[in-house]
Design a protein around this motif. Structure first.
Motif, mmCIF file in Angstrom:
data_model
loop_
_atom_site.group_PDB
_atom_site.id
_atom_site.type_symbol
_atom_site.label_atom_id
_atom_site.label_comp_id
_atom_site.label_asym_id
_atom_site.label_seq_id
_atom_site.Cartn_x
_atom_site.Cartn_y
_atom_site.Cartn_z
ATOM 1 N N PHE A 210 28.614 -28.153 -4.927
ATOM 2 C CA PHE A 210 28.529 -27.831 -6.357
ATOM 3 C C PHE A 210 28.642 -26.342 -6.660
ATOM 4 C CE2 PHE A 210 25.980 -31.976 -6.901
ATOM 5 C CZ PHE A 210 27.160 -32.677 -7.054
ATOM 6 N N TYR A 211 28.111 -25.528 -5.791
ATOM 7 C CA TYR A 211 28.197 -24.078 -6.021
ATOM 8 C C TYR A 211 29.662 -23.670 -6.182
ATOM 9 C CZ TYR A 211 27.404 -19.049 -5.486
ATOM 10 O OH TYR A 211 27.356 -17.686 -5.699
ATOM 11 N N ALA A 212 30.505 -24.231 -5.328
ATOM 12 C CA ALA A 212 31.936 -23.897 -5.398
ATOM 13 C C ALA A 212 32.629 -24.626 -6.539
ATOM 14 C CB ALA A 212 32.605 -24.242 -4.072
ATOM 15 N N SER A 213 32.434 -25.950 -6.666
ATOM 16 C CA SER A 213 33.212 -26.720 -7.650
ATOM 17 C C SER A 213 32.819 -26.391 -9.093
ATOM 18 C CB SER A 213 33.091 -28.227 -7.391
ATOM 19 O OG SER A 213 31.759 -28.655 -7.494
ATOM 20 N N PHE A 214 31.515 -26.221 -9.356
ATOM 21 C CA PHE A 214 31.090 -25.816 -10.699
ATOM 22 C C PHE A 214 31.714 -24.461 -11.037
ATOM 23 C CE2 PHE A 214 27.045 -28.227 -12.074
ATOM 24 C CZ PHE A 214 27.463 -29.364 -11.420
ATOM 25 N N GLY A 215 31.664 -23.567 -10.038
ATOM 26 C CA GLY A 215 32.219 -22.222 -10.253
ATOM 27 C C GLY A 215 33.700 -22.266 -10.569
ATOM 28 N N GLU A 216 34.454 -23.086 -9.822
ATOM 29 C CA GLU A 216 35.909 -23.187 -10.038
ATOM 30 C C GLU A 216 36.212 -23.705 -11.453
ATOM 31 O OE1 GLU A 216 38.504 -22.182 -8.202
ATOM 32 O OE2 GLU A 216 36.975 -21.318 -6.902
ATOM 33 N N ILE A 217 35.472 -24.711 -11.859
ATOM 34 C CA ILE A 217 35.701 -25.291 -13.192
ATOM 35 C C ILE A 217 35.409 -24.261 -14.279
ATOM 36 C CG2 ILE A 217 34.782 -26.993 -14.849
ATOM 37 C CD1 ILE A 217 34.491 -28.916 -12.449
ATOM 38 N N TYR A 218 34.281 -23.581 -14.129
ATOM 39 C CA TYR A 218 33.914 -22.597 -15.147
ATOM 40 C C TYR A 218 34.915 -21.439 -15.159
ATOM 41 C CZ TYR A 218 31.082 -19.857 -18.297
ATOM 42 O OH TYR A 218 30.644 -19.153 -19.391
ATOM 43 N N ASN A 219 35.348 -21.015 -13.968
ATOM 44 C CA ASN A 219 36.350 -19.945 -13.889
ATOM 45 C C ASN A 219 37.635 -20.356 -14.612
ATOM 46 O OD1 ASN A 219 34.621 -18.473 -12.315
ATOM 47 N ND2 ASN A 219 35.593 -19.001 -10.372
ATOM 48 N N TYR A 220 38.034 -21.611 -14.398
ATOM 49 C CA TYR A 220 39.282 -22.086 -15.033
ATOM 50 C C TYR A 220 39.160 -22.029 -16.561
ATOM 51 C CZ TYR A 220 43.285 -24.870 -16.364
ATOM 52 O OH TYR A 220 44.471 -25.266 -16.951
ATOM 53 N N ASN A 233 29.305 -20.536 -23.349
ATOM 54 C CA ASN A 233 28.437 -21.663 -23.010
ATOM 55 C C ASN A 233 28.719 -22.098 -21.563
ATOM 56 O OD1 ASN A 233 27.109 -24.177 -22.989
ATOM 57 N ND2 ASN A 233 28.873 -25.204 -23.904
ATOM 58 N N GLU A 234 27.657 -22.398 -20.787
ATOM 59 C CA GLU A 234 27.885 -22.682 -19.357
ATOM 60 C C GLU A 234 28.575 -24.024 -19.107
ATOM 61 O OE1 GLU A 234 23.513 -24.166 -19.734
ATOM 62 O OE2 GLU A 234 24.808 -22.691 -20.699
ATOM 63 N N ILE A 235 28.603 -24.927 -20.086
ATOM 64 C CA ILE A 235 29.333 -26.200 -20.077
ATOM 65 C C ILE A 235 28.815 -27.209 -19.043
ATOM 66 C CG2 ILE A 235 31.599 -27.345 -19.866
ATOM 67 C CD1 ILE A 235 32.745 -24.572 -20.856
ATOM 68 N N ILE A 236 28.640 -26.778 -17.790
ATOM 69 C CA ILE A 236 28.171 -27.722 -16.765
ATOM 70 C C ILE A 236 26.879 -27.216 -16.136
ATOM 71 C CG2 ILE A 236 30.196 -29.031 -15.987
ATOM 72 C CD1 ILE A 236 30.947 -26.725 -14.216
ATOM 73 N N LEU A 321 26.025 -6.063 -12.241
ATOM 74 C CA LEU A 321 27.365 -6.567 -11.907
ATOM 75 C C LEU A 321 28.360 -6.291 -13.035
ATOM 76 C CD1 LEU A 321 26.452 -9.928 -10.134
ATOM 77 C CD2 LEU A 321 27.688 -8.025 -9.096
ATOM 78 N N LEU A 322 27.911 -6.429 -14.280
ATOM 79 C CA LEU A 322 28.790 -6.112 -15.419
ATOM 80 C C LEU A 322 29.150 -4.631 -15.420
ATOM 81 C CD1 LEU A 322 27.138 -8.236 -18.266
ATOM 82 C CD2 LEU A 322 29.422 -8.574 -17.313
ATOM 83 N N ILE A 344 29.638 -13.519 -11.383
ATOM 84 C CA ILE A 344 28.907 -13.457 -12.666
ATOM 85 C C ILE A 344 28.854 -14.847 -13.297
ATOM 86 C CG2 ILE A 344 29.008 -12.552 -15.041
ATOM 87 C CD1 ILE A 344 30.231 -9.950 -13.780
ATOM 88 N N ASN A 345 29.978 -15.575 -13.245
ATOM 89 C CA ASN A 345 30.016 -16.931 -13.810
ATOM 90 C C ASN A 345 29.029 -17.859 -13.117
ATOM 91 O OD1 ASN A 345 31.992 -16.214 -15.621
ATOM 92 N ND2 ASN A 345 33.688 -17.049 -14.432
ATOM 93 N N ARG A 346 28.965 -17.768 -11.789
ATOM 94 C CA ARG A 346 28.041 -18.639 -11.047
ATOM 95 C C ARG A 346 26.591 -18.303 -11.375
ATOM 96 N NH1 ARG A 346 32.396 -18.610 -6.932
ATOM 97 N NH2 ARG A 346 33.040 -20.784 -6.777
ATOM 98 N N ILE A 347 26.300 -17.009 -11.514
ATOM 99 C CA ILE A 347 24.928 -16.612 -11.865
ATOM 100 C C ILE A 347 24.594 -17.134 -13.271
ATOM 101 C CG2 ILE A 347 23.384 -14.637 -12.279
ATOM 102 C CD1 ILE A 347 25.106 -13.097 -10.163
#
Length: 862
Positions: A210-220, A233-236, A321-322, A344-347
């Motif tokens: 999930f750490y990777a797949s959630f991150g990929e989706i949010y990045n997209y 909004n974090e969406i997932i 990080l920002l 940053i997205n994952r955090i």
């Protein structure tokens, strides 16, 4: 580029590979009986031919030994059956790994239901801004539960993962080594796992998938839909039950809850540390490198002691990080900015909590605990609780509870362990929020919720024990039985009308989460009524909540198979229409559903995207037209008829004895797959209300009779056929995606049924008539589902899914035969005048061991 049909891709990439690798696997000498691999195909063939001739499992097993193994002693025959079980379990693992490896080839990762497809559709229809606006408020939450439907120990899950990779690369020597490892790795657990063990095994998925797949989706979404670099909004997000779900599990103590929360924080800090370590190798610029090294060092130390005061706050981490990102954009040509954005997205998604730990307990336990607390307060002379409190009406009690503001700091005044543990758990929530952030634990679910009083008892306890005037916890009622679902709107109106509770909901963003349980609904009311009952409850709860300017958030307790609300879940969410609130999709993911739908990066990403798209489909799709009055009337009538049929079946005098003596129900407790007991009550005799949904549905599945997924459906449709009105059902099927999804999922239950296995029961003096009732309903349902859908065979619209089921059912056919053979031996031994306890123990062991492979093979029930 032409794409082969899905079925052809399945045959080339799954079926052909399985046949090749299985032939290698069968020649490996795992044990002293080197002939096992040679004999299993012969036994498989004997089973197929035997059932085709109408033979029973006992005859088939006896025929096999007579024909191929006549010289074996009885003891040697039993040993061979155990070896067969071991081999078949591992064949299932091999098939799992091959299917996982082929997932991105079989499924179009950019096709219908994916984010790319959603974005392109919005672009072509000039609705991109509408999509952006909706994504700002839409959320998908998958909640991982430890419900025991997964029989693989962690070591075997690791082998599946490695085997999947080796198969992708066609690495034959590695595959051979892993086969060897698989042959020598035990599949069963000698001891029950603790709730903490269950949490650890699910945290593996959080870290590795999930750490990777959630991150990929949010990045997209961030890069391709918004493309503005801003925070959205974090969406997932992900919820977590192991360690917090106390319902029916006496082994979940307050210490367990705290220990799991700490482990979750530690796991996410480690992931951030690893990402910072990777970033450090790239960000080697002046004025940047030392800042990244500093963060990496802090995060490393913090991950070793997640509750240390020397750590860095979530806000400080994001801020730094920002600042680094902005500096790189300004001074270093935006080099590696996308990697910083990814972190940053994952955090943003996972915070310091990784997953939100839900607390859950039964309303009956709360009532008992609450009564003790009130008695103590009355005795102490509370200003809020009068001496006659227990004699007051429910409305009067609720009124007092909404104002009660006593402090209960000293829990040592209570002797009862259940009382102390329940109250301590409330304190734990506050501690977790202090350490992991509010999202660490901010929901308390009341299972078996029947009244507004159930909610207000917990509401006041939360305030009196820990939260006083600042309650940062959502109280979530769970409605499960058909009656509770019907009463749910009135219960919620009572709560919304209460000024104190309404003020609390306002503070929580005017959102009220309501959980609806499919599993117990199906057990209670049958397949059609459970699903229609929940659909109607959602409509009425949506209407009721909107009346009070509250957004209802529906949280679905779905299991893996259709009988527990599973099946093609995203189709349900895409079929809800405008009368049901759709701002969030929340559902439980459990057991083999976790490994089958979310076990690899590809399957996790694909299925998450399907859920996101299905929720958005209500907004974007052509699903805005509610059911017509005529279609509603038909749906209602079908549900009522099916409910009555199922209720009559359930009250048949043979119903409980059949489950108790002809199925594998009582063996579930012996499998050591879950930490909680397999039934609720402590009585020796089987009481239907004590039965948990998982062993209940699982036992029908082991019999290959899948009753909860179809019983009553055929009879309900037949009533229309008898009246010459079948066209009304066909019209409903064509008009309603919801009804179509229901029937399609029921077809999956029928596809997995195999009545030839238990046909011998038809001749049983005691149970023959009862077996025939089930079989006739199966035949009626199958005939009419084909007639209504216009299909010539079941699951015609899903040829690759059907093919997968057929292979899996074929793999476990010898296993099912052995299980039925053993069950029949047990029945005969129990009828004997002198019981042979030794033989009885051996055959009971065979039944228990054969449960594992059968359940694992059903992973595509999800």
């Amino acid at each position: 580029m032409s794409v082969e049909p899905k079925l052809k891709r399945f045959k080339q990439n799954v079926l052909s590979k399985y046949q090749i690798y299985n032939s290698i696997f069968m020649t490996l000498p795992f044990d002293t009986i080197t002939k096992t691999g040679v004999l299993l195909p012969l036994f498989h063939e004997t089973c197929q031919k035997g059932f085709a001739k109408g033979e029973d499992p006992t005859t088939i097993v006896d025929t096999f030994f007579k024909k191929y193994q006549a010289r074996r002693t009885k003891e040697s025959q039993i040993n061979l059956l155990f070896r067969f079980i071991q081999y078949i379990e591992r064949q299932v693992v091999l098939f799992d790994a091959i299917e996982d490896a082929a997932f991105p080839i079989i499924n179009n990762m950019e096709g219908l239901g994916t984010l790319r497809n959603l974005k392109e559709t919005a672009n072509s229809e000039n609705r991109l801004q509408e999509l952006k606006d909706y994504l700002e408020e839409f959320k998908v939450r998958i909640v991982l539960t430890a419900h025991p439907t997964q029989f693989y120990p962690g070591s075997v899950l690791g082998i599946i993962t490695d085997l999947t990779e080796a198969i992708k690369e066609n690495n034959l020597s590695e595959i051979s080594n892993l086969f060897g490892q698989l042959g020598k790795t035990p599949f069963f657990k000698r001891e029950k796992p603790t709730p903490y063990d269950e949490a650890i095994s699910l945290i593996w998925y959080l870290e590795n998938v999930f750490y990777a797949s959630f991150g990929e989706i949010y990045n997209y979404i961030q890069q391709n839909i918004y493309d503005d670099g801003k925070k959205h909004n974090e969406i997932i997000n992900v919820g977590f039950w192991p360690g917090g779900d106390r319902d029916g599990n006496p082994f979940v103590k307050p210490d367990t809850t705290l220990k799991v929360a700490k482990k979750l924080k530690q796991a996410i800090l480690k992931k951030y540390y690893q990402d910072l370590k990777s970033l450090r190798r790239r960000l080697t610029f002046r004025d940047v490198e030392e800042r990244v090294i500093r963060l990496e060092t802090i995060m490393y130390n913090y991950s070793l002691d997640p509750y240390s005061t020397d750590g860095i706050t979530y806000k400080e981490l994001i801020k730094e990080l920002l600042s680094i990102r902005n500096h790189i954009v300004k001074e270093h040509q935006s080099l590696y900015v996308s990697q910083i954005n990814n972190l940053i997205n994952r955090i943003h998604i996972f915070g310091y909590h990784f997953a939100t730990l839900d607390i859950r307990q039964d309303s009956r336990i709360h009532h008992a605990v609450f009564t003790t607390v009130i008695d103590h307060l009355i005795e102490k002379g509370s200003g809020y609780f009068p001496k006659n409190y227990h004699d007051l009406t429910e409305a009067e009690q609720i009124d007092i509870l909404s104002k009660a503001n006593d402090d209960i700091d000293d829990l040592s005044v209570f002797d009862d362990e259940m009382v102390v543990n329940t109250l301590k758990t409330i304190k734990c929530i506050k501690d977790i929020q202090a350490n992991n952030g509010e999202k660490g634990a901010n929901r308390y679910i009341i299972s078996n919720n029947q009244t507004a009083l159930n909610v207000m008892q917990l509401f006041s306890m939360l305030k009196m024990i820990a939260f006083k005037d600042n309650l940062t916890v959502d109280v979530v009622p769970l409605f499960e039985t058909i009656t509770d679902l019907e009463n749910a709107p009135a219960v919620m109106e009572q709560l919304y009308s209460n000024p104190a509770y309404r003020a609390h909901v306002a503070k929580r963003g005017n959102k009220q989460t309501i959980m609806l349980g499919f599993s117990d609904g199906t057990k209670d009311g049958g397949y059609l009524m459970a699903n229609w009952g929940i659909f109607k409850a959602k409509e009425l709860l949506t209407e009721m909540s909107r009346k009070y300017d509250i957004t209802a958030i529906f949280f679905d307790g779905r299991g893996g198979p259709p009988a527990r609300g599973g099946g093609k879940t995203h189709n349900f969410y895409a079929s809800l229409g405008p009368t049901i609130e759709d701002k969030e999709v929340q559902l439980t993911i459990q057991g083999q559903t976790i490994s089958s739908n979310f076990g690899t990066l590809e399957s996790s990403q694909y299925n998450l995207e399907q859920l996101i798209s299905s929720g958005l489909f209500n907004r974007f799709g052509k699903n805005k037209i509610p059911l017509s009055q005529e279609d509603r009337a038909v749906m209602n009538d079908l549900a009522e008829t099916s409910y009555q049929t199922y209720k009559n079946f359930k009250s048949h005098p043979m119903f409980i004895p059949y489950l108790e003596r002809m199925s594998t129900l009582k063996y579930y407790a012996k499998t050591n797959i879950g930490s909680r007991p397999s039934k609720r009550g402590s009585s020796d005799s089987l009481v239907f209300s004590d039965l948990r949904a998982i062993p209940f549905v699982g036992s029908w599945s082991q019999l290959k009779q899948n009753v909860p997924g179809f019983f009553g459906v055929g009879t309900a449709i037949k009533a229309y056929e008898d009246r010459g009105e079948l066209n009304k059902v066909i019209r409903l099927y064509n008009n309603s995606k919801f009804f179509k999804t229901l029937l399609d999922n029921s077809m999956m239950s029928l596809t997995k049924s195999f009545f030839d296995l238990t046909k011998y029961m038809a001749k049983d003096k005691e149970f023959g008539a009862f077996w025939t009732i089930i079989y006739e309903e199966y035949l009626t349902t199958k005939r009419l589902l084909l007639k209504v859908s216009g299909y010539t065979e079941l699951m015609e619209n899903e040829p690759s899914g059907k093919a997968s089921i057929e292979v899996r059912e074929s793999i476990v056919l010898p296993l099912l035969t052995i299980q039925q053979y053993a069950l029949k031996k047990i029945q005969d031994l129990n009828k004997a005048e002198v019981k042979d306890e030794e033989q009885l123990e051996i055959f009971e062991k065979i039944v228990t061991r054969s449960l594992f492979g059968n359940i694992n093979a059903s992973r595509n029930s999800a």
